[in-house]
Design a protein around this motif. Structure first.
Motif, PDB file in Angstrom:
ATOM      1  N   VAL A  18      -3.337  -3.629   2.964  1.00  0.00           N
ATOM      2  CA  VAL A  18      -4.212  -2.854   3.578  1.00  0.00           C
ATOM      3  C   VAL A  18      -3.559  -2.111   4.790  1.00  0.00           C
ATOM      4  CG1 VAL A  18      -6.351  -2.812   4.936  1.00  0.00           C
ATOM      5  CG2 VAL A  18      -6.149  -4.685   3.095  1.00  0.00           C
ATOM      6  N   TYR A  19      -3.794  -0.970   4.883  1.00  0.00           N
ATOM      7  CA  TYR A  19      -3.535  -0.249   5.876  1.00  0.00           C
ATOM      8  C   TYR A  19      -4.990   0.164   6.992  1.00  0.00           C
ATOM      9  CZ  TYR A  19       1.021   1.125   3.837  1.00  0.00           C
ATOM     10  OH  TYR A  19       2.278   1.135   3.372  1.00  0.00           O
ATOM     11  N   PRO A  26       0.017  -7.115   5.201  1.00  0.00           N
ATOM     12  CA  PRO A  26       0.646  -7.536   3.736  1.00  0.00           C
ATOM     13  C   PRO A  26      -0.374  -8.586   3.045  1.00  0.00           C
ATOM     14  CG  PRO A  26       1.512  -8.559   5.786  1.00  0.00           C
ATOM     15  CD  PRO A  26       0.911  -7.920   6.275  1.00  0.00           C
ATOM     16  N   GLY A  27      -0.350  -8.741   1.940  1.00  0.00           N
ATOM     17  CA  GLY A  27      -0.940  -9.591   1.193  1.00  0.00           C
ATOM     18  C   GLY A  27      -1.109 -10.845   1.613  1.00  0.00           C
ATOM     19  N   SER A  28       0.055 -11.330   2.076  1.00  0.00           N
ATOM     20  CA  SER A  28       0.100 -13.067   2.789  1.00  0.00           C
ATOM     21  C   SER A  28      -0.488 -12.957   3.931  1.00  0.00           C
ATOM     22  CB  SER A  28       1.611 -13.303   3.028  1.00  0.00           C
ATOM     23  OG  SER A  28       2.142 -12.207   3.963  1.00  0.00           O
ATOM     24  N   ASP A  29      -1.013 -12.090   4.661  1.00  0.00           N
ATOM     25  CA  ASP A  29      -1.997 -12.314   5.653  1.00  0.00           C
ATOM     26  C   ASP A  29      -3.334 -11.839   5.335  1.00  0.00           C
ATOM     27  OD1 ASP A  29       0.116 -12.666   7.408  1.00  0.00           O
ATOM     28  OD2 ASP A  29       0.433 -10.867   8.250  1.00  0.00           O
ATOM     29  N   GLN A  69      -8.560  -8.250  10.098  1.00  0.00           N
ATOM     30  CA  GLN A  69      -9.008  -8.191  11.621  1.00  0.00           C
ATOM     31  C   GLN A  69      -7.849  -9.298  12.355  1.00  0.00           C
ATOM     32  OE1 GLN A  69     -11.169  -6.880  13.704  1.00  0.00           O
ATOM     33  NE2 GLN A  69     -11.453  -5.759  11.946  1.00  0.00           N
ATOM     34  N   ALA A  70      -7.433 -10.262  11.488  1.00  0.00           N
ATOM     35  CA  ALA A  70      -6.369 -11.265  12.313  1.00  0.00           C
ATOM     36  C   ALA A  70      -5.088 -10.638  12.503  1.00  0.00           C
ATOM     37  CB  ALA A  70      -6.187 -12.414  11.593  1.00  0.00           C
ATOM     38  N   THR A  71      -4.615  -9.569  11.572  1.00  0.00           N
ATOM     39  CA  THR A  71      -3.365  -8.922  11.678  1.00  0.00           C
ATOM     40  C   THR A  71      -3.569  -7.698  12.782  1.00  0.00           C
ATOM     41  OG1 THR A  71      -2.634  -9.419   9.538  1.00  0.00           O
ATOM     42  CG2 THR A  71      -1.596  -7.625  10.625  1.00  0.00           C
ATOM     43  N   ILE A  72      -4.650  -7.270  12.742  1.00  0.00           N
ATOM     44  CA  ILE A  72      -5.084  -6.279  13.940  1.00  0.00           C
ATOM     45  C   ILE A  72      -4.852  -6.772  15.172  1.00  0.00           C
ATOM     46  CG2 ILE A  72      -6.547  -4.592  14.558  1.00  0.00           C
ATOM     47  CD1 ILE A  72      -7.420  -3.952  11.799  1.00  0.00           C
ATOM     48  N   GLY A  73      -5.518  -7.944  15.506  1.00  0.00           N
ATOM     49  CA  GLY A  73      -5.644  -8.602  16.641  1.00  0.00           C
ATOM     50  C   GLY A  73      -4.381  -8.999  17.038  1.00  0.00           C
ATOM     51  N   SER A  74      -3.498  -9.388  16.317  1.00  0.00           N
ATOM     52  CA  SER A  74      -2.272  -9.837  16.597  1.00  0.00           C
ATOM     53  C   SER A  74      -1.310  -8.684  17.175  1.00  0.00           C
ATOM     54  CB  SER A  74      -1.559 -10.764  15.507  1.00  0.00           C
ATOM     55  OG  SER A  74      -1.174  -9.965  14.307  1.00  0.00           O
ATOM     56  N   THR A 106      -2.366  -5.573  18.238  1.00  0.00           N
ATOM     57  CA  THR A 106      -2.887  -4.607  19.317  1.00  0.00           C
ATOM     58  C   THR A 106      -3.504  -5.584  20.265  1.00  0.00           C
ATOM     59  OG1 THR A 106      -5.199  -4.776  18.194  1.00  0.00           O
ATOM     60  CG2 THR A 106      -3.515  -2.989  17.403  1.00  0.00           C
ATOM     61  N   GLY A 107      -3.555  -6.885  20.248  1.00  0.00           N
ATOM     62  CA  GLY A 107      -4.273  -7.567  21.027  1.00  0.00           C
ATOM     63  C   GLY A 107      -5.725  -7.383  21.371  1.00  0.00           C
ATOM     64  N   VAL A 108      -6.184  -6.765  20.627  1.00  0.00           N
ATOM     65  CA  VAL A 108      -7.764  -6.410  20.584  1.00  0.00           C
ATOM     66  C   VAL A 108      -8.393  -6.705  19.326  1.00  0.00           C
ATOM     67  CG1 VAL A 108      -9.739  -4.676  21.218  1.00  0.00           C
ATOM     68  CG2 VAL A 108      -7.106  -4.515  22.183  1.00  0.00           C
ATOM     69  N   ILE A 109      -9.538  -7.619  19.239  1.00  0.00           N
ATOM     70  CA  ILE A 109     -10.203  -7.828  18.131  1.00  0.00           C
ATOM     71  C   ILE A 109     -11.529  -7.019  17.974  1.00  0.00           C
ATOM     72  CG2 ILE A 109     -11.619  -9.499  17.008  1.00  0.00           C
ATOM     73  CD1 ILE A 109      -8.689  -9.954  17.005  1.00  0.00           C
ATOM     74  N   GLY A 110     -11.896  -6.383  17.037  1.00  0.00           N
ATOM     75  CA  GLY A 110     -13.132  -5.545  16.635  1.00  0.00           C
ATOM     76  C   GLY A 110     -13.097  -4.097  17.066  1.00  0.00           C
ATOM     77  N   MET A 111     -11.901  -3.624  16.890  1.00  0.00           N
ATOM     78  CA  MET A 111     -11.519  -2.030  17.372  1.00  0.00           C
ATOM     79  C   MET A 111     -12.333  -1.417  16.142  1.00  0.00           C
ATOM     80  SD  MET A 111      -7.786  -2.235  18.790  1.00  0.00           S
ATOM     81  CE  MET A 111      -7.907  -0.438  18.959  1.00  0.00           C
TER      82      MET A 111
END
Length: 203
Positions: A43-44, A59-62, A119-124, A126-131
């Motif tokens: 996913v991008y 990545p798929g592993s995440d 979401q988990a990868t984005i949060g890790s 960027t430091g922000v959840i729900g962007m």
């Protein structure tokens, strides 16, 4: 008319599709392909807010960690299946089918809801959840889906064919079988070598 080729125990040799070596190879390749498919990006995500814009590769592993774990289960179960007694083989086949089904479910979750998977990868990163984000999928989830389906198909085929596989016997019985056996697949060759019999040295 050419007579049917017999094994050393007097039973007709199984059809080519029932070969333990071929079916095990298919199952191992399917499990390995499913595991390998989780390594690239699935996913991008193009994320943005008032403070930052970022492109996050997931990545798929995440995105689908269950696929990686279940693929390892499939690889281990495939090896165990060849060595197990007949009754235990059915249980192992059921485990492999369940693992394949779990892999398909995990991949389908990403295909239907990439936002939750990322979401988990984005949060890790960027430091922000729900962007707010725009998501795009690569071809790898589909490749993993195909590999997962092949896992189920190969497991079912091994369950159907395992009755025709030569049962585990004593070392003496196996040596006698090796001396009279004409064709050796990959598993038979390895089994013969472990019993100090070289199938390539036929007199």
């Amino acid at each position: 008319m050419r007579s049917a080729r017999l094994t050393a125990v007097g039973q007709p040799q199984p059809a080519p599709w029932k070969s333990a070596g071929r079916l095990m190879l298919l199952a191992l390749l399917s499990g390995a392909a499913a595991f390998a498919s989780t390594l690239p990006t699935w996913v991008y995500a193009e994320v943005s807010d008032v403070l930052q814009n970022a492109s996050v590769a997931v990545p798929g592993s995440d995105a689908a960690p269950g696929v990686s774990a279940l693929a390892l289960v499939v690889l281990a179960a495939t090896v165990a299946l060849r060595l197990a007694p007949q009754k235990v083989r059915y249980f192992i086949v059921a485990v492999m089918v369940a693992a394949g089904a779990g892999m398909i479910f995990s991949v389908a979750s990403v295909l239907t809801d990439p936002a939750s998977a990322a979401q988990a990868t984005i949060g890790s990163q960027t430091g922000v959840i729900g962007m707010d984000a725009q998501y795009s999928l690569t071809v790898w989830p589909w490749a993993s889906l195909i590999a997962s389906a092949c896992v189920i198909a190969s497991a079912a085929a091994m369950g159907a064919a395992s009755r025709s596989w030569v049962k585990n016997k004593s070392k003496y019985d196996k040596t006698q079988r090796f001396e009279t056996q004409e064709d050796f697949d990959e598993i038979d060759t390895w089994d013969a070598l472990t019993h100090n019999f070289d199938p390539t040295d036929r007199r």
